[in-house]
Each structure stands twice: as structure tokens, then as C-alpha cells.
Design an enzyme around this catalytic site. Structure first.
Site, PDB file in Angstrom:
ATOM      1  N   ALA A 128     -57.750  29.954  29.307  1.00  0.00           N
ATOM      2  CA  ALA A 128     -56.477  30.077  28.587  1.00  0.00           C
ATOM      3  C   ALA A 128     -55.900  31.477  28.672  1.00  0.00           C
ATOM      4  O   ALA A 128     -54.677  31.656  28.587  1.00  0.00           O
ATOM      5  CB  ALA A 128     -56.672  29.691  27.119  1.00  0.00           C
ATOM      6  N   PRO A 130     -63.828  18.295  27.150  1.00  0.00           N
ATOM      7  CA  PRO A 130     -64.825  17.259  26.878  1.00  0.00           C
ATOM      8  C   PRO A 130     -64.864  16.230  28.004  1.00  0.00           C
ATOM      9  O   PRO A 130     -63.817  15.793  28.493  1.00  0.00           O
ATOM     10  CB  PRO A 130     -64.354  16.641  25.566  1.00  0.00           C
ATOM     11  CG  PRO A 130     -62.902  16.975  25.487  1.00  0.00           C
ATOM     12  CD  PRO A 130     -62.752  18.298  26.152  1.00  0.00           C
ATOM     13  N   GLN A 157     -57.902  26.491  13.728  1.00  0.00           N
ATOM     14  CA  GLN A 157     -59.165  26.248  13.049  1.00  0.00           C
ATOM     15  C   GLN A 157     -59.936  27.556  12.854  1.00  0.00           C
ATOM     16  O   GLN A 157     -61.009  27.544  12.251  1.00  0.00           O
ATOM     17  CB  GLN A 157     -60.012  25.270  13.870  1.00  0.00           C
ATOM     18  CG  GLN A 157     -59.387  23.893  14.021  1.00  0.00           C
ATOM     19  CD  GLN A 157     -60.114  23.056  15.048  1.00  0.00           C
ATOM     20  OE1 GLN A 157     -59.861  23.155  16.239  1.00  0.00           O
ATOM     21  NE2 GLN A 157     -61.023  22.216  14.588  1.00  0.00           N
ATOM     22  N   HIS A 162     -58.856  26.426   8.158  1.00  0.00           N
ATOM     23  CA  HIS A 162     -60.203  26.681   7.634  1.00  0.00           C
ATOM     24  C   HIS A 162     -60.284  27.979   6.843  1.00  0.00           C
ATOM     25  O   HIS A 162     -61.382  28.509   6.642  1.00  0.00           O
ATOM     26  CB  HIS A 162     -61.215  26.679   8.782  1.00  0.00           C
ATOM     27  CG  HIS A 162     -61.361  25.333   9.438  1.00  0.00           C
ATOM     28  ND1 HIS A 162     -61.995  25.146  10.645  1.00  0.00           N
ATOM     29  CD2 HIS A 162     -60.933  24.095   9.044  1.00  0.00           C
ATOM     30  CE1 HIS A 162     -61.963  23.861  10.969  1.00  0.00           C
ATOM     31  NE2 HIS A 162     -61.316  23.211  10.015  1.00  0.00           N
ATOM     32  N   ASP A 210     -60.180  34.174  11.935  1.00  0.00           N
ATOM     33  CA  ASP A 210     -60.274  35.576  12.342  1.00  0.00           C
ATOM     34  C   ASP A 210     -58.978  36.365  12.214  1.00  0.00           C
ATOM     35  O   ASP A 210     -58.970  37.582  12.425  1.00  0.00           O
ATOM     36  CB  ASP A 210     -60.795  35.682  13.781  1.00  0.00           C
ATOM     37  CG  ASP A 210     -60.032  34.787  14.761  1.00  0.00           C
ATOM     38  OD1 ASP A 210     -58.792  34.665  14.638  1.00  0.00           O
ATOM     39  OD2 ASP A 210     -60.683  34.212  15.655  1.00  0.00           O
ATOM     40  N   CYS A 248     -64.395  38.723  -9.964  1.00  0.00           N
ATOM     41  CA  CYS A 248     -62.949  38.517  -9.895  1.00  0.00           C
ATOM     42  C   CYS A 248     -62.243  39.348 -10.961  1.00  0.00           C
ATOM     43  O   CYS A 248     -62.601  39.288 -12.139  1.00  0.00           O
ATOM     44  CB  CYS A 248     -62.653  37.034 -10.091  1.00  0.00           C
ATOM     45  SG  CYS A 248     -60.902  36.648 -10.260  1.00  0.00           S
TER      46      CYS A 248
END
Length: 259
Positions: free
Chosen positions: A236, A219, A95, A113, A98, A149
Site C-alpha cells: 500500500a 486472504p 481499526q 477501536h 495509533d 480520574c
């Protein structure tokens, strides 16, 4: 060191797939988006600018926000969690915008995304896309991108998905395909509330995968946790390198992990 009783993958897991959210990148300084300390709460005017219907008036703010995000990601580079996933050779559904999974060496990355490291034409029918040179400022030229563009002359914009916009169909299709084929599906640093990403763990579980959530603050809602066979309420950046060392039977800490 592995915590006693904590789930660890084994050689029986041949198709490990990761779903990552902003939590895996927070250590770089990018922060998260939701919650009391997230970008939307701290900068509500930024959240308001994320609505596609407000374009093109919000382009200066979008360039400022996402250009800054791209610059932080480029300057700080991947975290130990990103590097461990890359060393595992596992495909990633993210999601995040970066580009840190690619910077770490991951080869299969479904960016649900979009990407703050790229620009695209404001006209959704135009195929032009370019890479940024992240800087500071509210103009595309501040980030190495032409204001118009080069293909059709419309304004340029960051290639991130805004509210009310469709997700990239290729990335979404790849994400669903990866979830269906996984035998171990690991969600890292994601709230699990944003669709369609929130449906990926249930899809993986329905197709026989073991599902794991790794998050320092998982959660509390039992219904949100129920989709996961294992919930690891730990960092993590410690858990994933530990997994990688165990699967590859190596010890110590990689010199590639600077955090």
C-alpha cells in the site's frame, strides 16, 4: 509507477473512503495483531490482558502495552500510505489505535477501536478523557496521565477498546455513514475478519461502491475476497502514493515520505 492492469481510481470517484487495519502501520514497527507473527501469538499474556472482564487487575499490563504502542507511533510518525490518504482528502474508518491518520493530516477519522494516545476513566459513565505523553512503564504516571480520574476518582485506563467492550457508538455510526455514501471503498491492511468492520465493505458495495482491497497478503479464502471488485496484492505504501500522484497529476516521490 502504475502496474499494467492494476485498478486505479479516476475522476469519476468523487467519494473515496478508506478502511484501514494494522497492516498500514506495520512499517513503523507497530506490527500486526493477528497471525503467526502478530502480537497475540508472540505475547499471549498480552492477549489475555485485553479482556475487559479482567479489569482493573490488568491495568499495569495495559499501560505498558498501549503506552509502548503510543510511543512507537509518536516517534516514527505516519507512513507513506497514511500521507497519501491524507493528501487525497479521503475520510478514514480505522481499526487502528495509533493516531497516525490524524498525524498525517486526515481530518475525518472514525476510530472504531479507540485510541492509544488517549486515556479515559475506568468508569464507563464518566466523561473524563485526557491525552497521553507516551513513555515507558506500567503506571499511568509514566505516560503523563494521573492515576485517578480528576472528575470522579476512579482509576484511569488507556482509551482503547478491549475484548467484550462495545465499540464507540459515534465512531461506528460515522463509519457506517461513510461506507454508505462511498463510490469507491478501499480496504488497506486489514484481515477483513473482525466485525463490525468486516461488514463495511459489503455495505459500501450494496450501496453501489466499487470495492478494492490493497494488501501484500490478501486472504486466500474466495468468500472473503468476493466482496471486493479488485484485489491488489501489493504494498500500500507504493500503491496509494501512486494513486495520489495520478489523481493530482504530479510526479516523483514526496519529500514527506521518509520510509
Amino acid at each position: 509507477m502504475t502496474t499494467p492492469g492494476r485498478f486505479v481510481p479516476g475522476p469519476q470517484h468523487e467519494e473515496i473512503v478508506f478502511l484501514t487495519g494494522s497492516g498500514i502501520s506495520a512499517r513503523t514497527g507497530l506490527g500486526t495483531f493477528r497471525g503467526p507473527d502478530g502480537l497475540w501469538a508472540l505475547e499471549p499474556e498480552t492477549e489475555q490482558a485485553m479482556h475487559a472482564e479482567l479489569l482493573p487487575d490488568t491495568l499495569p499490563q495495559l499501560w505498558s502495552v498501549w503506552g509502548r504502542m503510543a510511543r512507537i507511533a509518536t516517534e516514527h510518525g505516519p507512513t507513506p500510505g497514511h500521507r497519501a490518504i491524507a493528501r487525497l482528502g479521503a475520510p478514514v474508518i480505522t481499526q487502528n489505535i495509533d493516531g497516525l491518520h490524524q498525524a498525517a493530516g486526515s481530518e475525518v477519522v472514525a476510530e472504531l477501536h479507540g485510541s492509544a494516545l488517549h486515556a479515559r476513566c475506568l468508569d464507563p459513565e464518566c466523561p473524563w478523557r485526557g491525552r497521553l505523553r507516551p513513555g515507558s512503564g506500567s503506571r499511568p504516571e509514566d505516560h503523563g496521565v494521573p492515576a485517578t480520574c480528576p472528575v470522579c476518582g476512579a482509576p484511569t485506563r488507556p482509551a482503547v477498546v478491549l475484548f467484550d467492550e462495545m465499540l464507540p457508538p459515534d465512531a461506528l455510526e460515522l463509519g457506517m455513514r461513510l461506507a454508505r455514501r462511498a463510490d469507491l471503498f478501499v480496504a488497506v491492511g486489514t484481515s477483513g475478519t473482525v466485525f463490525p468492520a468486516a461488514q463495511l465493505a459489503p455495505v459500501a458495495k450494496a450501496h453501489g461502491a466499487t470495492t478494492v482491497l490493497v494488501d501484500t497478503a490478501p486472504p486466500p479464502d474466495p468468500s472473503m475476497r468476493a466482496v471486493f471488485d479488485h484485489v491488489i496484492a501489493e504494498d500500500a505504501h507504493e500503491v496509494l502514493p501512486d494513486w495520489e500522484r495520478g489523481l493530482h497529476r504530479v510526479g516523483g516521490t514526496s519529500f514527506l515520505d521518509p520510509f
